[in-house]
Write an enzyme that holds these catalytic residues in place. Structure first.
Site, PDB file in Angstrom:
ATOM      1  N   LYS A  56       0.851  -1.205   0.000  1.00  0.00           N
ATOM      2  CA  LYS A  56       0.000   0.000   0.000  1.00  0.00           C
ATOM      3  C   LYS A  56       0.885   1.253   0.000  1.00  0.00           C
ATOM      4  CE  LYS A  56      -3.745  -2.449   2.293  1.00  0.00           C
ATOM      5  NZ  LYS A  56      -4.422  -2.804   3.545  1.00  0.00           N
TER       6      LYS A  56
ATOM      7  N   GLN B  64      -4.117  -1.376   9.822  1.00  0.00           N
ATOM      8  CA  GLN B  64      -4.082  -2.712   9.219  1.00  0.00           C
ATOM      9  C   GLN B  64      -4.676  -3.745  10.175  1.00  0.00           C
ATOM     10  OE1 GLN B  64      -3.077  -3.387   5.985  1.00  0.00           O
ATOM     11  NE2 GLN B  64      -3.867  -5.424   6.388  1.00  0.00           N
TER      12      GLN B  64
ATOM     13  N   ASP C  85     -10.539   3.198   4.573  1.00  0.00           N
ATOM     14  CA  ASP C  85     -10.821   1.757   4.490  1.00  0.00           C
ATOM     15  C   ASP C  85     -12.336   1.516   4.467  1.00  0.00           C
ATOM     16  OD1 ASP C  85      -8.869  -0.114   4.064  1.00  0.00           O
ATOM     17  OD2 ASP C  85      -8.216  -0.205   6.159  1.00  0.00           O
TER      18      ASP C  85
END
Ligand code: NAP
Length: 292
Positions: free
Chosen positions: A50, A94, A117
């Site tokens: 990412k 994450q 997200d």
């Protein structure tokens, strides 16, 4: 059979974003903060790709690392700093997090305007109501892939296997929405579903997101179906360079002989997830700089 190549589709999206960055009249570029707790191998790999993708297209990124032993309070403090930092547009934590940290509490601590997200209840609520929002990166990436390869979805029967908040549930909402690449009739399946094989055999589109390697076999798939494999499982293999191989939820070798289109693993949905995240980060930046 059409190979739904995530490399091809994600590169096209990244090129578009790169061009948008070049055209920006603002010296400040979109900025993603990625928070990684601990050093789980898979999470390390995901976060690294990412961050690398941000660099490739001209976004700024900051990787914030905390040890596995970090407390929930320490993590909340980092999120609070990012929430209040005007230079940061998007925040991702994450997952999964160590067991001693309450994941839901962490998701809800992120400012919804920086929730790239798309896991915050505000983002999910807006998604359900068909309002503009940050769509969770994996389902968003799949929608972008369907768009890229111009897969017809209107009036099709889509079967989504898995009902997690990050993949299956939002995927079912998107496919059933009245949007481009939506308008499907959707069946969502889970571990308590009976007659899963019969349901899958009725599907024009199958999205497999259960995390069971090679679960979807050729006898479960109708001739000509579109098959999207979300699964990523590391299988130990001493003959592989890294000591493991990545397996999807679909028996690609046999299913690809029946499918009209199918995603590979690796090289499919995983790359599109990053594309979805980058698109969300760009949107967060545009919202904040009021250029969008
Ligand atoms: P998850 O939270 O574990 O959810 C799995 C879902 O599958 C659950 O809803 C579960 O049902 C269902 N399920 C499990 N066994 C089943 C069975 N035998 N029959 C029918 N349904 C079954 O997983 P997730 O986070 O959604 O991830 C799914 C997979 O996608 C994993 O391999 C993950 O690594 C991968 N993934 C990939 C990406 C990517 O970028 N490619 C992104 C995210 C996740 P219940 O609800 O009844 O337990």
């Amino acid at each position: 059979m059409l190979l739904l190549d995530g490399k091809l589709a994600s590169q096209a999206i990244k090129s578009e974003l790169k061009q948008q960055i070049i055209n920006l009249k603002n010296d400040r570029k979109p900025h993603l903060a990625a928070i990684l707790v601990g050093n789980d191998g898979a999470s390390e790999t995901y976060v690294a790709s990412k961050v690398k993708s941000c660099e490739e297209i001209g976004f700024q990124s900051t990787l914030i690392r905390l040890p596995h032993s970090a407390s929930e309070v320490e993590l909340l403090q980092k999120i609070d700093n990012c929430n209040h930092n005007p230079e940061i547009d998007g925040i991702l934590v994450q997952l999964p997090l160590p067991k001693h940290i309450n994941e839901q509490k962490i998701i809800e601590a992120i400012d919804p305007s920086k929730d790239v997200d798309g896991f915050h209840p505000v983002s999910v609520g807006r998604l359900v109501q068909g309002l503009s929002t940050f769509i969770p990166a994996t389902p968003y990436g799949i929608m972008l892939m369907l768009e890229h390869f111009n897969i017809e979805t209107k009036g099709k029967h889509a079967v989504v296997i898995g009902r997690s908040n990050i993949v299956g549930r939002p995927m079912s909402i998107l496919l059933s929405s009245n949007v481009s690449k939506g308008n499907c009739t959707v069946t969502i399946c889970h571990s308590a579903t009976k007659n899963l094989k019969e349901i899958c055999l009725q599907a024009d589109i199958i999205v497999a997101a259960l995390g069971r390697p090679l679960f979807v076999t050729a006898d479960m798939v109708k001739e000509g179906a579109v098959v999207i494999d979300v699964g990523i499982t590391r299988i130990e293999d001493a003959s592989a360079k890294k000591g493991y191989r990545i397996k999807g939820d679909v028996d690609f070798e046999n299913v690809s002989a029946k499918a009209s289109a199918i995603t590979p693993v690796p090289g499919g949905v995983g790359l599109m997830t990053i594309a979805g995240l980058l698109k969300n980060t760009m949107q967060a930046y545009l919202n904040r700089t009021q250029q969008g």
